[in-house]
Design a protein around this motif. Structure first.
Motif, short mmCIF file in Angstrom:
data_model
loop_
_atom_site.label_atom_id
_atom_site.label_comp_id
_atom_site.label_asym_id
_atom_site.label_seq_id
_atom_site.Cartn_x
_atom_site.Cartn_y
_atom_site.Cartn_z
N UNK A 158 2.05 93.49 21.58
CA UNK A 158 3.03 92.41 21.65
C UNK A 158 2.37 91.10 21.29
N UNK A 159 3.20 90.10 21.02
CA UNK A 159 2.73 88.75 20.76
C UNK A 159 3.38 87.81 21.76
N UNK A 160 2.57 87.14 22.55
CA UNK A 160 3.07 86.13 23.48
C UNK A 160 3.21 84.81 22.72
N UNK A 161 4.38 84.24 22.73
CA UNK A 161 4.63 83.01 21.95
C UNK A 161 5.02 81.82 22.82
N UNK A 162 5.15 82.03 24.12
CA UNK A 162 5.56 80.93 25.00
C UNK A 162 4.46 80.54 25.99
N UNK A 163 3.22 80.92 25.67
CA UNK A 163 2.09 80.56 26.52
C UNK A 163 1.70 81.68 27.47
N UNK A 164 0.41 81.83 27.70
CA UNK A 164 -0.11 82.88 28.57
C UNK A 164 -1.43 82.42 29.16
#
Length: 325
Positions: free
Chosen positions: A104-110
């Motif tokens: 997966x790709x986290x796009x809202x910050x992690x």
């Protein structure tokens, strides 16, 4: 340097949680490495009874737990020398290597804490020790990435630090792993730990000297060079597609390249030393080694191998330059 002393014991449990104390082993080996969350154990024992479905292994010396984990393989062999049980096991960190993380790709910050809660805590790990709660605006987990790689890559890329699992089963993410205890090893210096074998390996195949990096437009338009390339006298070029977390700035891929080059340099010079006895020494400790021609100061203990064989007990250490961590 002190030795591990006291009674040796290996206890196994089966699927019904029945505990069996195995007889004294014919030989055994325990390996702990900084670059793996899973410690390994391999032992050969006389076998006088059926083993059943083994589920756990615990090895102690003088009441101190030296290894605790789960069997990967239990094989019983019978020949002219009798019946023997060969047991191969890894510590609890193996579950994080054996399970693949969801691509997966986290796009809202992690953050590191959030990643730990999502990818590591479900496997029974409750404690995260860190000096920096790394945060990325974007982070990508590729197909084939293990749960452990998802965390260790995240922390390395965000802090240039090292993730590991300590002997207490805690996940430790530190920018600097610390120097631990200090050990002096020499056959010449008074008071130093003696060795039976010293090997100094110069791995010229290990270093990368240049990464050519792809930009957002798909062109390989910029590069990062190993600062020690000239001194090495090597030309070893690679092309790099930066991890997504580095694509927010035009030349962010240079950080990715720099970390990869440092890792390649970590294996450039490896000092392997074998000492008699089972020494009380840990991964991340610091060692100074003095041989007949060279002295190496401040080396990082990268791997510890405790072994008992027909020739006796020994401790083998793999030492590297901590400056390239």
């Amino acid at each position: 340097m002190t030795e591990l002393t006291g009674e040796w014991s290996c206890t196994v449990k089966d699927s019904a949680d029945n505990a069996v104390l195995l007889p004294a082993p014919l030989e055994w080996e325990i390996v702990k490495s900084l670059d793996s969350p899973a410690h390994s154990f391999e032992g050969i024992f006389p076998c006088a009874r059926a083993c059943g479905d083994l589920r756990s292994v615990e090895v102690k010396i003088g009441g101190r737990t030296l290894f605790s984990g789960r069997p990967d393989e239990a094989a019983v062999t019978e020949d002219a020398d009798g019946r023997r049980l060969k047991l191969i096991a890894r510590s609890i960190g193996a579950v994080l290597l054996d399970n693949e993380a969801l691509p997966q790709t986290y796009t809202t910050g992690l953050s590191l804490t959030e990643l730990f809660d999502e990818h590591i805590r479900p496997y029974g790990f409750s404690t995260l020790i860190t000096d920096f709660d790394v945060f990325f605006n974007q982070y990508q987990i590729l197909k084939g990435t293990s749960e452990w790689e998802a965390l260790s890559n995240f922390f390395r890329n965000g802090s240039q630090g090292i993730a590991r699992i300590d002997d207490a089963g805690r996940v430790v993410c530190k920018m600097n792993p610390g120097e631990g205890s200090f050990h002096r090893i020499s056959n010449r210096d008074a008071g130093a730990q003696r060795y039976t074998c010293l090997k100094i390996t110069d791995n010229r195949y290990s270093p990368i000297t240049r990464f050519v990096i792809r930009d957002d437009d798909g062109a390989y338009s910029y590069a990062y060079n190993n600062p020690e390339a000239s001194a090495l006298g090597l030309v070893r070029k690679r092309y790099l597609i930066p991890s997504v977390e580095y694509t927010l700035t035009p030349t962010g891929g240079q950080i990715d390249a720099m970390l990869r080059i440092r890792r390649s340099m970590l294996g450039k010079r490896v000092v392997t030393v074998t000492c008699p006895g089972l020494l009380d020494i840990s991964v991340c400790d610091t060692a100074s080694v003095s041989g007949g021609y060279e002295t190496f100061e401040g080396l990082l203990v990268h791997q510890v191998r405790h072994r008992l064989a027909s020739s006796g007990a020994s401790t083998e250490l793999m030492l590297v330059d901590r400056g390239y961590l």
